[in-house]
Scaffold this active site. Sequence first.
Site, PDB file in Angstrom:
ATOM      1  N   GLU A   1     -12.579  -1.882   1.740  1.00  0.00           N
ATOM      2  CA  GLU A   1     -12.079  -1.519   1.218  1.00  0.00           C
ATOM      3  C   GLU A   1     -11.568  -2.727  -0.239  1.00  0.00           C
ATOM      4  O   GLU A   1     -11.838  -2.034  -1.157  1.00  0.00           O
ATOM      5  CB  GLU A   1     -10.590  -1.437   1.952  1.00  0.00           C
ATOM      6  CG  GLU A   1      -9.615  -1.003   0.840  1.00  0.00           C
ATOM      7  CD  GLU A   1      -8.744  -1.036   1.699  1.00  0.00           C
ATOM      8  OE1 GLU A   1      -7.721   0.126   1.890  1.00  0.00           O
ATOM      9  OE2 GLU A   1      -7.838  -2.239   2.080  1.00  0.00           O
TER      10      GLU A   1
ATOM     11  N   HIS B   1     -14.157   8.144  -8.569  1.00  0.00           N
ATOM     12  CA  HIS B   1     -12.912   8.333  -8.972  1.00  0.00           C
ATOM     13  C   HIS B   1     -11.776  10.182  -9.065  1.00  0.00           C
ATOM     14  O   HIS B   1     -11.516   9.738  -9.371  1.00  0.00           O
ATOM     15  CB  HIS B   1     -13.494   8.591 -10.213  1.00  0.00           C
ATOM     16  CG  HIS B   1     -14.503   7.184 -11.657  1.00  0.00           C
ATOM     17  ND1 HIS B   1     -15.251   6.881 -10.558  1.00  0.00           N
ATOM     18  CD2 HIS B   1     -13.861   6.008 -12.314  1.00  0.00           C
ATOM     19  CE1 HIS B   1     -16.020   5.769 -11.358  1.00  0.00           C
ATOM     20  NE2 HIS B   1     -14.321   5.107 -11.809  1.00  0.00           N
TER      21      HIS B   1
ATOM     22  N   CYS C   1       0.868  -1.568  -0.252  1.00  0.00           N
ATOM     23  CA  CYS C   1       0.015  -0.175  -0.192  1.00  0.00           C
ATOM     24  C   CYS C   1       1.020   1.295   0.015  1.00  0.00           C
ATOM     25  O   CYS C   1       0.111   2.130  -0.095  1.00  0.00           O
ATOM     26  CB  CYS C   1      -0.880  -0.011   0.492  1.00  0.00           C
ATOM     27  SG  CYS C   1      -1.741  -0.768   1.181  1.00  0.00           S
TER      28      CYS C   1
END
Lengths: 141, 137
Positions: free
Chosen positions: B124, B79, B33
């Site tokens: 997530e 987005h 990550c």
Amino acid sequence: MFITRKAEFSASHVCSNPAWSAEENRRVYGPDANPNGHGHNYVLEVTVEGEPDPVTGMVFDLRELKQILNQEVIEPMDHRFLNREVPPFDRVVPTTENIALEIRNRIQPHIHRDGVRLRNVRLYETADLYVDAAAEATGKE
Amino acid sequence: MMRLTRRYRFAASHRLHSPALSEEENREVYGKCANPYGHGHNYVLDVTVEGPVDDNGQVADRMSLDRLIRERVLVRMEHRNLNQDLPEFASAVPTTENLAAAIRAMLLEHWTLRPRLAHLRISETDRNTFDLEVSAS
């Protein structure tokens, strides 16, 4: 310990108040007010709370819970038009909330024994909308 | 008192990296990550409200709830690059824990609905879910 049993039924409904105009119903209930009704695959999750019985090792007999749900919910509601075929929805608007409350009221009397209680009734109208009717209004989960 | 939960979705990118840590420490704490250019997820947001069932048979008006969540949260997230597009993460690391707290703040700042905000759940991925109970105050 909590145990949860799932059941499904398919039914149609329309959400509208006969005292209101079509526009008013549309404003409050959106497409749920379309006059000829529409359907959902409802998913019901009933949670019972208690300690496992020292002899059987079970909180509640899941077969018995299944029978209760079949008798009180699935048989009367599956493949029915709730407003026309399942009282009290001839006079109570069958929102997800009201259906969950009706289901809770129907099954609550069957789950009354020492140390065991109905904890929650969760009813999904779609995968993206559900309500929780806790058996007691504690305001907490 | 009853709870109603509605599910929403948004796709966004983020990078987990703290300027307070060395590159090695970031790699150790955040693993993949922390990769420098970020990566994305299809987030799932479950919003739970709590209140009495009103005369219409509803805890919450779905259209008002949808509008509030869309205007306060989804249009800001959809987005987007969370690190670069949201001032909330100019200094804070956009972990899903911090994201949940940020969404709670966005909603409570302009909460216009009759039922109270009771719970947020963010996934997530299918394997990582974060729950944030919102206390009744």
